[in-house]
Motif scaffolding. Structure first.
Motif, PDB file in Angstrom:
ATOM      1  N   TYR A 175     -14.160  -0.434  -3.704  1.00  0.00           N
ATOM      2  CA  TYR A 175     -13.854   0.825  -2.737  1.00  0.00           C
ATOM      3  C   TYR A 175     -14.312   2.008  -2.955  1.00  0.00           C
ATOM      4  O   TYR A 175     -14.626   2.558  -1.939  1.00  0.00           O
ATOM      5  N   ARG A 216      -6.242   5.526   9.240  1.00  0.00           N
ATOM      6  CA  ARG A 216      -5.749   4.790   7.996  1.00  0.00           C
ATOM      7  C   ARG A 216      -4.857   3.432   8.567  1.00  0.00           C
ATOM      8  O   ARG A 216      -4.412   3.584   9.597  1.00  0.00           O
ATOM      9  N   THR A 230     -11.746  -7.241  -1.604  1.00  0.00           N
ATOM     10  CA  THR A 230     -11.828  -6.118  -0.659  1.00  0.00           C
ATOM     11  C   THR A 230     -10.504  -6.160   0.234  1.00  0.00           C
ATOM     12  O   THR A 230     -10.746  -5.560   1.342  1.00  0.00           O
ATOM     13  N   LYS A 271      -9.188   3.265  -2.954  1.00  0.00           N
ATOM     14  CA  LYS A 271      -7.634   3.011  -3.140  1.00  0.00           C
ATOM     15  C   LYS A 271      -7.183   2.465  -4.543  1.00  0.00           C
ATOM     16  O   LYS A 271      -6.067   2.774  -4.793  1.00  0.00           O
ATOM     17  N   SER A 273      -7.615  -6.958   8.410  1.00  0.00           N
ATOM     18  CA  SER A 273      -6.145  -6.996   8.140  1.00  0.00           C
ATOM     19  C   SER A 273      -6.140  -8.358   7.592  1.00  0.00           C
ATOM     20  O   SER A 273      -4.986  -8.570   6.972  1.00  0.00           O
ATOM     21  N   ASP A 316      -9.769   2.267   1.923  1.00  0.00           N
ATOM     22  CA  ASP A 316      -9.668   0.926   1.732  1.00  0.00           C
ATOM     23  C   ASP A 316     -11.163   0.511   2.271  1.00  0.00           C
ATOM     24  O   ASP A 316     -12.115   1.115   2.519  1.00  0.00           O
ATOM     25  N   LYS A 317     -11.625  -0.954   2.474  1.00  0.00           N
ATOM     26  CA  LYS A 317     -13.064  -1.418   2.945  1.00  0.00           C
ATOM     27  C   LYS A 317     -12.938  -0.850   4.362  1.00  0.00           C
ATOM     28  O   LYS A 317     -12.005  -0.591   5.171  1.00  0.00           O
ATOM     29  N   SER A 372     -10.001   4.022   6.315  1.00  0.00           N
ATOM     30  CA  SER A 372     -11.160   3.512   6.531  1.00  0.00           C
ATOM     31  C   SER A 372     -12.401   4.164   7.297  1.00  0.00           C
ATOM     32  O   SER A 372     -13.419   3.578   7.839  1.00  0.00           O
ATOM     33  N   MET A 411      -5.334   4.033   2.250  1.00  0.00           N
ATOM     34  CA  MET A 411      -5.799   3.076   3.070  1.00  0.00           C
ATOM     35  C   MET A 411      -6.780   3.565   4.297  1.00  0.00           C
ATOM     36  O   MET A 411      -6.513   3.161   5.376  1.00  0.00           O
ATOM     37  N   LYS A 433      -6.522  -8.343   0.992  1.00  0.00           N
ATOM     38  CA  LYS A 433      -5.206  -8.395   0.525  1.00  0.00           C
ATOM     39  C   LYS A 433      -5.107  -9.403  -0.639  1.00  0.00           C
ATOM     40  O   LYS A 433      -5.733 -10.357  -0.635  1.00  0.00           O
ATOM     41  N   PRO A 488       0.884  -1.147  -0.001  1.00  0.00           N
ATOM     42  CA  PRO A 488       0.094   0.016   0.091  1.00  0.00           C
ATOM     43  C   PRO A 488       0.788   1.493   0.002  1.00  0.00           C
ATOM     44  O   PRO A 488       0.705   2.097  -0.936  1.00  0.00           O
TER      45      PRO A 488
END
Lengths: 305, 252
Positions: free
Chosen positions: B37, B156, A238, B116, A232, B176-177, B143, B141, A240, A88
């Protein structure tokens, strides 16, 4: 020809993907300079074989991530083909540098040939794009898609103390709940889906992961259903995109959104009680069994190695 | 004060992608959707608007069919819509960013929200590139974002977890999601949206001379077919599979 590599750092040292960036750059031939934001990993970078020069950027702006100020300092040092990791932060920084030096960027490439021809995955892995570009340009490389360069180098380290106005101020850092390895960094990933029945059953995945040093991931269905499974951990559209050498999917049906994030894994093992689950379509080795039966056996067999 | 949300229409994730003549065949895509996104960016843009941070404009650059996505955004509360009609499929990152940066300037927006990365090209260049062009603070990133007086607070993802950051205008947030629920249009919203007019322009109307793409797409191909895998019945086969992983695949 010049190649500039943006070092990917991890804590105060270098992230292993940096060696892969140097490996890819070496395959093209040229003079390789590595930029180390905040000076982090400068010494590590200087011993990677093939690196000619390391620029240790020690300005104040590098104390927290701000792609705007970082790229302002880094753009003048970004010569020729600029390579970063498609993490990212690598994507964000790469895009800002490309914009500041007025060149295009191609993200998340999985192959590069002299000339320069690059390949990348598009449409959630449902097509492969081959394009040609010329220096100067910026590319980001998918982790684990390139061979890493070895050690044994001895590049000079030049310290540069330039800074730029910071516009993103970090007020609070919120640490990750667990200390498990990130799925993007792991050579082996074991993921669970809603078929695990209950989030507490992920402890069985953790046990197997501990035996083989794997990271634990999850499907979107699991992340959306259970608050205990953080985003994470999510592998898929949506979440990684992972590229490990071995991916083990447990109780994951294999929705297209999940496949988008893991289908480029080198080997895929699927464990599912439904023999018709779509995950078996991408698996190299499929085991039709419940996780309750398969995971203890897997832990035992892997423990014997 | 104007907030802009950037939306991209992409093939729905469930849509089959076919390659014909070295290109993905756009005409055979059965269903088009807003990139996932971008939907989170839209939700938070609506929340910023409701918190009084400004009027909300939805901007897209794409072919005629992308207009439907803007109408859908209007149905959940976007105030105005700008459609830059163009075929973006062969554009490089610089070209698309110049168009969108000009579109944002045209709308007078100084706060921008976007996804993103788009689900088709999967790049993530557009947001940060535009932020650079606008001289805006860039937060990726993301959210969560909220108004705090004259500035904004955002959450983030970072390499060690999450960070709460603050930025002032001009700023751009790449989403991001997020864990928020996405709102769905109601009947009243849909009726109201039908009466709203989409401003339609071309790149040249915005004063953009894009030049030639510096990234030439040579070809699209279907991903290489994987040989069919081996399938075993029952947990007793775990031993066999582990052996194969060691001796055939050589990965453990």
């Amino acid at each position: 020809m010049e190649i500039t590599i943006i070092a990917e750092t991890s804590g105060e040292g270098i992230h292993p993907v940096t060696e892969q960036l140097v490996g890819a750059a070496s395959s093209l031939g040229g003079v390789i300079t590595v930029l180390c934001p905040g000076g982090r990993g400068s010494d590590d970078a200087s011993v990677i074989s093939g690196v000619s020069k390391v620029i240790s950027l020690q300005g104040d702006c590098f104390s927290s991530f701000d792609s705007g100020s970082w790229s302002t300092v880094m753009a003048p040092f970004s010569q020729g083909i600029v390579m970063a990791s498609s993490s990212p932060s690598g994507r964000e920084l790469g895009a800002q540098i490309a914009s500041k030096i007025g060149v295009p960027i191609v993200q998340d490439i999985t192959g590069i040939e002299p000339g320069y021809k690059v390949t990348r995955s598009v449409y959630s892995g449902k097509a492969v794009e081959t394009s040609s570009l010329s220096s100067p340009c910026v590319v980001t490389l998918r982790q684990n898609a390139f061979e890493g360069a070895s050690g044994g180098g001895s590049a000079e380290v030049v310290v540069v103390d330039n800074s730029s106005e910071v516009s993103v101020s970090v007020r609070e850092a919120i640490a990750k709940a667990g200390e498990r390895m990130d799925v993007s960094d792991a050579e082996i990933v074991i993921s669970g889906g809603r078929g695990m029945g209950d989030p507490s059953n992920f402890s069985h995945l953790n046990e197997v992961a501990d035996v083989i040093g794997a990271a634990v991931g999850a499907s979107r269905a699991a992340v959306d259903s259970w608050d205990e499974i953080p985003h994470s951990m999510q592998v898929g559209q949506t979440g990684k995109t992972v590229n490990p050498t071995l991916y083990i999917a447990v109780g994951i049906s294999g929705a297209i959104q999940h496949l988008a994030g893991m289908r480029s894994s080198k080997y895929i093992v699927a464990i599912n009680k439904d023999p018709d689950a779509p995950i078996f379509g991408v698996a190299d080795y499929g085991i039709v069994a419940t996780w309750e039966d398969a995971l203890p056996a897997l832990k035992e067999e892997l423990g014997k190695l | 004060m104007t907030i802009a949300v950037l939306l991209k229409q992409v093939p729905d994730t469930t849509a089959k992608i076919t390659v014909s003549g070295g290109r993905v065949d756009q005409s055979s895509v059965a269903k088009w959707s807003t990139s996932p996104y971008d939907e989170y960016a839209l939700e938070y843009a609506l929340q910023l608007k409701e918190a009084g941070a400004g009027d909300l404009v939805a901007i897209t650059c794409g072919p005629d069919r992308a207009a439907k996505m803007l109408t859908d955004a209007a149905a959940v509360g976007v105030d105005s819509m700008l459609h830059v009609v163009a075929d973006t499929t062969e554009m490089d990152s610089k070209q698309i960013q110049s168009i969108l940066a000009a579109a944002i300037e045209h709308c007078g927006a100084d706060v921008v929200l976007c996804g993103k990365q788009a689900a088709d090209t999967n790049s993530g260049s557009t947001g940060p590139g535009i932020a650079s062009m606008m001289g805006a603070a860039c937060v990726g990133m993301v959210s969560e974002v909220m108004v705090e007086g004259d500035s904004f607070s955002a959450l983030r993802a970072s390499s060690s977890g999450n960070e709460r950051v603050s930025v002032s205008r001009p700023c751009l947030f790449a989403f991001d999601k997020a864990s928020t629920e996405l709102r769905r249009p109601n009947v009243k919203g849909i009726m109201m949206a039908k009466r709203k007019v989409i401003e339609t322009v071309s790149a040249s109307d915005l004063g953009i001379d894009m030049g030639e793409s510096q990234v030439i797409i040579e070809s699209h191909d279907s991903p290489p077919e994987k040989p069919p895998g081996q399938k075993f019945e029952g947990a007793d086969s775990v031993q066999t599979v582990v052996l194969k992983l060691r001796e055939e695949a050589n990965v453990i």
